[in-house]
Scaffold this motif. Structure first.
Motif, PDB file in Angstrom:
ATOM      1  N   PHE A 165     -89.114 -51.370  14.245  1.00  0.00           N
ATOM      2  CA  PHE A 165     -88.909 -50.577  12.676  1.00  0.00           C
ATOM      3  C   PHE A 165     -90.297 -49.497  12.537  1.00  0.00           C
ATOM      4  O   PHE A 165     -90.046 -48.512  12.322  1.00  0.00           O
ATOM      5  N   PHE A 197     -82.852 -45.157   6.329  1.00  0.00           N
ATOM      6  CA  PHE A 197     -83.354 -44.495   7.690  1.00  0.00           C
ATOM      7  C   PHE A 197     -82.121 -43.645   7.821  1.00  0.00           C
ATOM      8  O   PHE A 197     -82.503 -42.516   8.211  1.00  0.00           O
ATOM      9  N   TYR A 215     -84.873 -55.577   5.449  1.00  0.00           N
ATOM     10  CA  TYR A 215     -84.714 -54.760   6.545  1.00  0.00           C
ATOM     11  C   TYR A 215     -83.521 -53.668   6.581  1.00  0.00           C
ATOM     12  O   TYR A 215     -83.335 -52.609   7.220  1.00  0.00           O
ATOM     13  N   ALA A 249     -83.966 -50.811   4.398  1.00  0.00           N
ATOM     14  CA  ALA A 249     -84.822 -49.781   5.089  1.00  0.00           C
ATOM     15  C   ALA A 249     -83.916 -48.928   6.307  1.00  0.00           C
ATOM     16  O   ALA A 249     -84.211 -47.833   6.390  1.00  0.00           O
ATOM     17  N   GLU A 250     -83.241 -49.789   7.116  1.00  0.00           N
ATOM     18  CA  GLU A 250     -82.657 -49.095   8.038  1.00  0.00           C
ATOM     19  C   GLU A 250     -81.368 -48.412   7.552  1.00  0.00           C
ATOM     20  O   GLU A 250     -81.093 -47.351   7.874  1.00  0.00           O
ATOM     21  N   ILE A 282     -89.268 -46.607  10.270  1.00  0.00           N
ATOM     22  CA  ILE A 282     -88.216 -47.248   9.235  1.00  0.00           C
ATOM     23  C   ILE A 282     -88.672 -48.113   8.147  1.00  0.00           C
ATOM     24  O   ILE A 282     -88.453 -48.268   6.945  1.00  0.00           O
ATOM     25  N   ILE A 283     -89.810 -48.840   8.599  1.00  0.00           N
ATOM     26  CA  ILE A 283     -90.430 -49.720   7.691  1.00  0.00           C
ATOM     27  C   ILE A 283     -92.135 -49.746   7.847  1.00  0.00           C
ATOM     28  O   ILE A 283     -92.582 -49.270   8.921  1.00  0.00           O
ATOM     29  N   LEU A 289     -90.587 -46.599  14.485  1.00  0.00           N
ATOM     30  CA  LEU A 289     -89.511 -45.405  14.143  1.00  0.00           C
ATOM     31  C   LEU A 289     -89.588 -44.861  12.782  1.00  0.00           C
ATOM     32  O   LEU A 289     -89.113 -44.141  12.425  1.00  0.00           O
TER      33      LEU A 289
END
Lengths: 30, 218, 218
Positions: free
Chosen positions: B115, A24, A17, A20-21, B120-121, B118
């Motif tokens: 997420f 992004f 996570y 990924a953040e 993001i994942i 958005l």
């Protein structure tokens, strides 16, 4: 101790996570 | 009184904690979040940044006196005053309790649920449904605690409120539509009370509570 | 000085933090971890437990004065003295920084790597290899920081050392064999210095560093 440890709630996916953040917001911020 | 620069990318809920704390304490805080002061993905990879902040993550804080700090809760604490930190061992421990609660109980399911909306994942139906149930459980704990309280610890805003509000921001903005949040009225009342405080608004601006649960962004 | 009871299951590394803090501060701490005082999976599901500790998780602390606290870092803080908490804003913020670092940077990869070797979760080669790299990165940050320091913050043991040592326990006991930990000699020196402190030993007993990396327990 092992039997109890299995009850612990761990965010195993945290690294994914975070990655990924990061990707992004790197994208968002060019 | 602390004074220095917060390095982060814009709109980083982890950085908001420190910014709101500084609004209350009067700490002189500069925010470096856009070029040329800071470019996320570049500045935080430079040798000079990494020598002070070896994880390469943001937010990080650099005091005018050279004092360096990473980890958002530590930065928010450093920029706080006694009112925010708790004026007794009990209050300080309870504030720490809610900050840990935010990181360990709210962020994991909130990220899992928000997420994908958005982009993001990757969306995962089972993980999302499980995250929704965890969010309900967490909101239930907060709702119970706030049944007889205006703020989380003591009679006024503390780092506990700042930290938990910031950890709930994405949920309230993105997916907690009225029908979902209806059983947790104490939490929503408390959340709205906090975001309407001048010091929160100075950092967050207008926070619009979601009126339609966002679905994942395919 | 705080006094009360810590409810936990036996050998809980999260509870160790509070127990070691109490050894340093002199707080009167009773530990309820075995029947009849406490049965994990039963006591923490009773209505009376859940009314004080709604998450139903352990460790939790109940003071002799009725003061209740959950979240292990908050409990360890409450049972500490000023020496452990940090005697300045800078020191307290740095101690909080390392406590956050332990929870957010050490625990996730350490659990991903160690749990399959204990047969707790399914082994996944890719996840384990990634976790090993994460652990190397984290140990590298600590090793760099400890290059010129005996302890993590200031000149003596603080909550930072207690928290980070407890978060590394399973790694050092289970998988950090000599060849893997060789590049991180400052961390191992610091870790051994801490576990040999009387207050750590009173709680942890003899901690044997692993000499052969445990493989997953099929």
């Amino acid at each position: 101790a092992v039997q109890y440890l299995s009850q612990e709630k761990i965010w195993f996916e945290k690294t994914q996570y975070d990655e990924a953040e990061r990707r992004f917001y790197e994208g968002v911020n060019g | 009184m602390a004074a220095g620069t917060l390095y982060t990318y814009p709109e980083n809920w982890r950085a908001f904690k420190a910014q709101i704390a500084a609004q209350y304490s009067g700490a002189q805080l500069k925010v470096a979040s856009t070029p040329p002061a800071f470019t996320f993905g570049q500045t935080n990879r430079t040798p000079s940044f990494l020598s002070s902040f070896p994880l390469g993550k943001v937010p990080v804080f650099q005091g005018d006196d050279g004092f360096c700090l990473f980890e958002s809760n530590a930065i928010a604490y450093y920029l706080s005053n006694e009112a925010l930190r708790g004026s007794s061992s009990e209050a300080s421990a309870q504030i720490m309790q809610w900050a840990s609660f935010a990181d360990s109980e709210i962020i994991p399911p909130a990220s899992t649920w928000v997420f994908p909306t958005l982009g993001i994942i990757q969306y995962n139906k089972q993980a999302t449904e499980q995250a929704k149930e965890e969010v309900k459980r967490v909101l239930g704990v907060l709702n119970q605690h706030l049944n007889t309280r205006t703020f989380l610890v003591g009679e006024r805003v503390s780092l506990a409120d700042i930290t938990v509000v910031c950890s709930l921001l994405w949920l309230y903005k993105q997916v907690l539509e009225p029908s979902f949040r209806q059983p947790f009225a104490n939490v929503t009342r408390w959340f709205v009370t906090c975001i309407n405080q001048r010091q929160f608004k100075a950092v967050l601006g207008e926070v619009k509570l979601c009126d339609k649960m966002a679905q994942f962004d395919a």
